[in-house]
Design a protein around this motif. Structure first.
Motif, PDB file in Angstrom:
ATOM      1  N   PRO A 306       0.801  -1.232   0.000  1.00 48.82           N
ATOM      2  CA  PRO A 306       0.000   0.000   0.000  1.00 48.82           C
ATOM      3  C   PRO A 306       0.831   1.279   0.000  1.00 48.82           C
ATOM      4  O   PRO A 306       0.386   2.312  -0.513  1.00 48.82           O
ATOM      5  CB  PRO A 306      -0.826  -0.118   1.288  1.00 48.82           C
ATOM      6  N   TYR A 307       2.047   1.218   0.568  1.00 51.49           N
ATOM      7  CA  TYR A 307       2.891   2.410   0.596  1.00 51.49           C
ATOM      8  C   TYR A 307       3.594   2.654  -0.742  1.00 51.49           C
ATOM      9  O   TYR A 307       4.076   3.758  -0.993  1.00 51.49           O
ATOM     10  CB  TYR A 307       3.939   2.280   1.709  1.00 51.49           C
ATOM     11  N   VAL A 308       3.640   1.652  -1.579  1.00 49.93           N
ATOM     12  CA  VAL A 308       4.259   1.796  -2.895  1.00 49.93           C
ATOM     13  C   VAL A 308       3.251   2.274  -3.933  1.00 49.93           C
ATOM     14  O   VAL A 308       3.603   2.950  -4.900  1.00 49.93           O
ATOM     15  CB  VAL A 308       4.888   0.450  -3.331  1.00 49.93           C
ATOM     16  N   LEU A 309       1.993   1.961  -3.717  1.00 47.74           N
ATOM     17  CA  LEU A 309       0.962   2.269  -4.718  1.00 47.74           C
ATOM     18  C   LEU A 309       0.827   3.750  -5.069  1.00 47.74           C
ATOM     19  O   LEU A 309       0.467   4.074  -6.214  1.00 47.74           O
ATOM     20  CB  LEU A 309      -0.392   1.722  -4.250  1.00 47.74           C
ATOM     21  N   PRO A 310       1.079   4.702  -4.140  1.00 44.98           N
ATOM     22  CA  PRO A 310       0.990   6.114  -4.543  1.00 44.98           C
ATOM     23  C   PRO A 310       1.916   6.495  -5.698  1.00 44.98           C
ATOM     24  O   PRO A 310       1.690   7.502  -6.367  1.00 44.98           O
ATOM     25  CB  PRO A 310       1.368   6.867  -3.263  1.00 44.98           C
ATOM     26  N   PHE A 311       2.961   5.688  -5.938  1.00 44.11           N
ATOM     27  CA  PHE A 311       3.894   5.982  -7.027  1.00 44.11           C
ATOM     28  C   PHE A 311       3.452   5.352  -8.340  1.00 44.11           C
ATOM     29  O   PHE A 311       4.105   5.507  -9.366  1.00 44.11           O
ATOM     30  CB  PHE A 311       5.300   5.478  -6.658  1.00 44.11           C
ATOM     31  N   TRP A 312       2.329   4.635  -8.308  1.00 44.68           N
ATOM     32  CA  TRP A 312       1.848   3.894  -9.470  1.00 44.68           C
ATOM     33  C   TRP A 312       1.576   4.816 -10.664  1.00 44.68           C
ATOM     34  O   TRP A 312       1.786   4.424 -11.824  1.00 44.68           O
ATOM     35  CB  TRP A 312       0.569   3.163  -9.068  1.00 44.68           C
ATOM     36  N   ASP A 313       1.140   6.033 -10.391  1.00 43.24           N
ATOM     37  CA  ASP A 313       0.809   6.972 -11.466  1.00 43.24           C
ATOM     38  C   ASP A 313       1.857   8.071 -11.646  1.00 43.24           C
ATOM     39  O   ASP A 313       1.588   9.081 -12.308  1.00 43.24           O
ATOM     40  CB  ASP A 313      -0.549   7.624 -11.183  1.00 43.24           C
ATOM     41  N   ASP A 314       3.024   7.870 -11.069  1.00 46.98           N
ATOM     42  CA  ASP A 314       4.099   8.861 -11.197  1.00 46.98           C
ATOM     43  C   ASP A 314       4.799   8.647 -12.537  1.00 46.98           C
ATOM     44  O   ASP A 314       5.504   7.657 -12.744  1.00 46.98           O
ATOM     45  CB  ASP A 314       5.095   8.696 -10.047  1.00 46.98           C
ATOM     46  N   LEU A 315       4.615   9.578 -13.464  1.00 49.38           N
ATOM     47  CA  LEU A 315       5.112   9.415 -14.829  1.00 49.38           C
ATOM     48  C   LEU A 315       6.480  10.045 -15.069  1.00 49.38           C
ATOM     49  O   LEU A 315       6.937  10.099 -16.219  1.00 49.38           O
ATOM     50  CB  LEU A 315       4.099  10.015 -15.805  1.00 49.38           C
ATOM     51  N   ARG A 316       7.137  10.512 -14.018  1.00 52.11           N
ATOM     52  CA  ARG A 316       8.457  11.129 -14.204  1.00 52.11           C
ATOM     53  C   ARG A 316       9.435  10.103 -14.786  1.00 52.11           C
ATOM     54  O   ARG A 316       9.579   9.004 -14.256  1.00 52.11           O
ATOM     55  CB  ARG A 316       8.992  11.663 -12.884  1.00 52.11           C
ATOM     56  N   PRO A 317      10.115  10.464 -15.871  1.00 54.82           N
ATOM     57  CA  PRO A 317      11.016   9.495 -16.528  1.00 54.82           C
ATOM     58  C   PRO A 317      12.418   9.517 -15.925  1.00 54.82           C
ATOM     59  O   PRO A 317      12.895  10.546 -15.431  1.00 54.82           O
ATOM     60  CB  PRO A 317      11.033   9.972 -17.976  1.00 54.82           C
ATOM     61  N   LEU A 318      13.079   8.379 -15.998  1.00 54.89           N
ATOM     62  CA  LEU A 318      14.483   8.277 -15.617  1.00 54.89           C
ATOM     63  C   LEU A 318      15.323   8.562 -16.848  1.00 54.89           C
ATOM     64  O   LEU A 318      15.171   7.875 -17.876  1.00 54.89           O
ATOM     65  CB  LEU A 318      14.792   6.874 -15.092  1.00 54.89           C
ATOM     66  N   PRO A 319      16.212   9.559 -16.778  1.00 56.23           N
ATOM     67  CA  PRO A 319      17.057   9.837 -17.956  1.00 56.23           C
ATOM     68  C   PRO A 319      17.937   8.635 -18.288  1.00 56.23           C
ATOM     69  O   PRO A 319      18.612   8.088 -17.419  1.00 56.23           O
ATOM     70  CB  PRO A 319      17.907  11.031 -17.504  1.00 56.23           C
ATOM     71  N   LEU A 320      17.910   8.215 -19.546  1.00 58.87           N
ATOM     72  CA  LEU A 320      18.711   7.084 -19.992  1.00 58.87           C
ATOM     73  C   LEU A 320      19.714   7.553 -21.036  1.00 58.87           C
ATOM     74  O   LEU A 320      19.465   8.522 -21.768  1.00 58.87           O
ATOM     75  CB  LEU A 320      17.814   5.994 -20.592  1.00 58.87           C
ATOM     76  N   PRO A 321      20.872   6.891 -21.105  1.00 59.39           N
ATOM     77  CA  PRO A 321      21.879   7.304 -22.098  1.00 59.39           C
ATOM     78  C   PRO A 321      21.384   7.071 -23.519  1.00 59.39           C
ATOM     79  O   PRO A 321      20.555   6.201 -23.782  1.00 59.39           O
ATOM     80  CB  PRO A 321      23.082   6.398 -21.770  1.00 59.39           C
ATOM     81  N   GLY A 322      21.897   7.873 -24.432  1.00 63.01           N
ATOM     82  CA  GLY A 322      21.497   7.734 -25.838  1.00 63.01           C
ATOM     83  C   GLY A 322      20.720   8.951 -26.298  1.00 63.01           C
ATOM     84  O   GLY A 322      20.002   9.586 -25.517  1.00 63.01           O
ATOM     85  N   ALA A 323      20.849   9.272 -27.550  1.00 63.20           N
ATOM     86  CA  ALA A 323      20.171  10.449 -28.089  1.00 63.20           C
ATOM     87  C   ALA A 323      18.664  10.307 -28.001  1.00 63.20           C
ATOM     88  O   ALA A 323      17.960  11.213 -27.564  1.00 63.20           O
ATOM     89  CB  ALA A 323      20.613  10.657 -29.540  1.00 63.20           C
ATOM     90  N   GLU A 324      18.135   9.182 -28.389  1.00 57.89           N
ATOM     91  CA  GLU A 324      16.688   8.958 -28.363  1.00 57.89           C
ATOM     92  C   GLU A 324      16.441   7.485 -28.063  1.00 57.89           C
ATOM     93  O   GLU A 324      16.148   6.691 -28.974  1.00 57.89           O
ATOM     94  CB  GLU A 324      16.059   9.359 -29.706  1.00 57.89           C
ATOM     95  N   PRO A 325      16.567   7.075 -26.798  1.00 60.62           N
ATOM     96  CA  PRO A 325      16.397   5.650 -26.471  1.00 60.62           C
ATOM     97  C   PRO A 325      14.992   5.166 -26.798  1.00 60.62           C
ATOM     98  O   PRO A 325      14.007   5.898 -26.664  1.00 60.62           O
ATOM     99  CB  PRO A 325      16.670   5.605 -24.961  1.00 60.62           C
ATOM    100  N   ALA A 326      14.934   3.934 -27.236  1.00 62.16           N
ATOM    101  CA  ALA A 326      13.637   3.355 -27.592  1.00 62.16           C
ATOM    102  C   ALA A 326      12.830   2.966 -26.354  1.00 62.16           C
ATOM    103  O   ALA A 326      11.606   2.864 -26.424  1.00 62.16           O
ATOM    104  CB  ALA A 326      13.851   2.128 -28.474  1.00 62.16           C
ATOM    105  N   MET A 327      13.508   2.755 -25.220  1.00 65.07           N
ATOM    106  CA  MET A 327      12.829   2.361 -23.984  1.00 65.07           C
ATOM    107  C   MET A 327      12.766   3.547 -23.036  1.00 65.07           C
ATOM    108  O   MET A 327      13.626   4.441 -23.054  1.00 65.07           O
ATOM    109  CB  MET A 327      13.577   1.208 -23.327  1.00 65.07           C
ATOM    110  N   GLU A 328      11.745   3.561 -22.211  1.00 65.72           N
ATOM    111  CA  GLU A 328      11.561   4.629 -21.231  1.00 65.72           C
ATOM    112  C   GLU A 328      11.247   4.011 -19.871  1.00 65.72           C
ATOM    113  O   GLU A 328      10.382   3.139 -19.759  1.00 65.72           O
ATOM    114  CB  GLU A 328      10.430   5.559 -21.660  1.00 65.72           C
ATOM    115  N   VAL A 329      11.973   4.484 -18.840  1.00 69.67           N
ATOM    116  CA  VAL A 329      11.718   4.034 -17.462  1.00 69.67           C
ATOM    117  C   VAL A 329      11.071   5.182 -16.693  1.00 69.67           C
ATOM    118  O   VAL A 329      11.658   6.258 -16.568  1.00 69.67           O
ATOM    119  CB  VAL A 329      13.020   3.607 -16.756  1.00 69.67           C
ATOM    120  N   ARG A 330       9.881   4.944 -16.222  1.00 74.83           N
ATOM    121  CA  ARG A 330       9.183   5.930 -15.411  1.00 74.83           C
ATOM    122  C   ARG A 330       9.220   5.505 -13.931  1.00 74.83           C
ATOM    123  O   ARG A 330       9.420   4.334 -13.620  1.00 74.83           O
ATOM    124  CB  ARG A 330       7.735   6.063 -15.861  1.00 74.83           C
TER     125      ARG A 330
END
Length: 404
Positions: A306-330
């Protein structure tokens, strides 16, 4: 700066005390002579001095007292035994008083007797505080004495109540930090166990502020060989890890990812979970938030979902190396992976396409992403975890629960 307070004279031998005091009047300023003997004395000579403490003539007793004090540390074991076991009550009383005078006037004498097992903790600044953190065994005593020699001002600051001494201890810790940094940076010396313990003992007090520089130094010290040796020491290891745990619990959330990395490496479960929750909820840097969720995934239980669920809708992305990476980590992806791990699920089986799991770190955060071009992959994982949550009685609630 003094490191003790003198022990009170015994109440049961006023005559012996008066004679001892008279004998020491002429030598009150000769402290150096009390600490080291002119030449080593053998067991027979020490025994003769002890017996002469009960001689019938005052001059003989006075001479025995002076010689005992001159013998210093070497005669302490014999004086201790005589004070407890000698058949002559006068010898017992004089031996006890001379013993107390020697240890009161010499840190070396106190330390020697303390390391031999004598109950002299009250005469050594900081021992009661350190013993409350570490317990009492020969290795702890040796480490305490060595640290006292190197950082006497810090040990003095451990006297008195924590609240009254908070500012003094904080300043003492800051000075210790500067001494260790000078040793490491300017003198290029390797930190020792005494350096590690001085820092940890200082910040174990919850009223002592952990400054950024102090936090950085502790992290550095815990990566050194001295810390690893302490962790593996049979007599010191458990107490050392408890101290590290105290530091973790109150570590600043700013830069918490570094402290959490140590918690993961050393498998400090309870403390890693606490700092992980604090970082997830309180940290501003996204890397610290993600590291907090990762620690919860590694050390938490299903009750933490239950304490993790508030982050379920957090769309902030993690910057990844590469000019335009095909994958995105939120952040939401890290939260979903945390929930999956808390349920004991395989991330690949749940649907994370490139997730890499590890027994020490739960997962590699950078591998939790989803294809930017195919949002349905992420939605499928969300749906799969929603179904799992129902079986555990957990539901997504738009209202954020109280922070743990």
């Amino acid at each position: 700066m003094p490191l003790c307070r003198a022990a009170a004279p015994p109440d049961d031998a006023p005559q012996a005390i008066a004679e001892a005091a008279a004998a020491e009047d002429t030598a009150a300023e000769e402290t150096a002579a009390e600490e080291t003997a002119a030449e080593p004395l053998g067991e027979t000579q020490l025994a003769e001095i002890i017996d002469r403490l009960g001689a019938p003539r005052f001059a003989q007793r006075e001479d025995a007292i002076a010689r005992a004090r001159q013998a210093g540390v070497a005669i302490l074991p014999a004086l201790s035994r005589a004070a407890k076991q000698h058949p002559d009550a006068e010898v017992r009383s004089r031996a006890r008083y001379v013993y107390e005078r020697i240890v009161a006037n010499s840190f070396d004498a106190r330390a020697e007797a303390f390391l031999a097992g004598e109950d002299l903790g009250e005469t050594l600044a900081g021992w009661q505080y350190v013993a409350s953190l570490m317990g009492d065994n020969p290795s702890v005593r040796e480490l305490f004495v060595a640290t006292s020699r190197r950082y006497p001002e810090l040990m003095e600051s451990f006297q008195g109540s924590s609240r009254d001494q908070a500012r003094r201890r904080t300043l003492a810790v800051e000075r210790v930090v500067q001494q260790i940094l000078h040793k490491m940076r300017d003198l290029h010396q390797v930190p020792t166990a005494e350096d590690v313990m001085a820092a940890l003992w200082g910040i174990a007090d919850p009223n002592v502020l952990i400054a950024d520089q102090t936090q950085a130094l502790v992290l550095s010290l815990l990566r050194k060989a001295a810390a690893n040796e302490l962790r593996q020491d049979a007599q010191l290891g458990d107490a050392f890890l408890r101290l590290v745990g105290r530091w973790l619990r109150r570590s600043p959330v700013n830069g918490a990812r570094h402290a959490l990395g140590l918690a993961l490496q050393w498998d400090l479960r309870a403390e890693g979970r606490v700092l992980g929750m604090r970082a997830a909820y309180e940290a501003r840097d996204l890397a610290d938030v993600h590291a907090g969720l990762q620690a919860v995934a590694r050390f938490g239980t299903t009750s933490d979902v239950p304490y993790v669920l508030p982050f379920w809708d957090d769309l902030r992305p993690l910057p990844l190396p590469g000019a335009e990476p095909a994958m995105e980590v939120r952040t939401a992806d890290v939260a979903m992976a945390t929930v999956a791990k808390l349920y004991g699920l395989s991330l690949r089986e749940v649907g994370f396409p490139e997730a890499v799991e590890h027994p020490k770190t739960a997962f590699s955060i950078e591998t939790l992403g989803f294809p930017k071009a195919d949002p349905e992959v992420r939605k499928a994982v969300q749906q799969r975890l929603r179904e799992e949550m129902k079986t555990h009685g957990h539901v997504l609630d738009p209202q954020v629960p109280p922070a743990p």
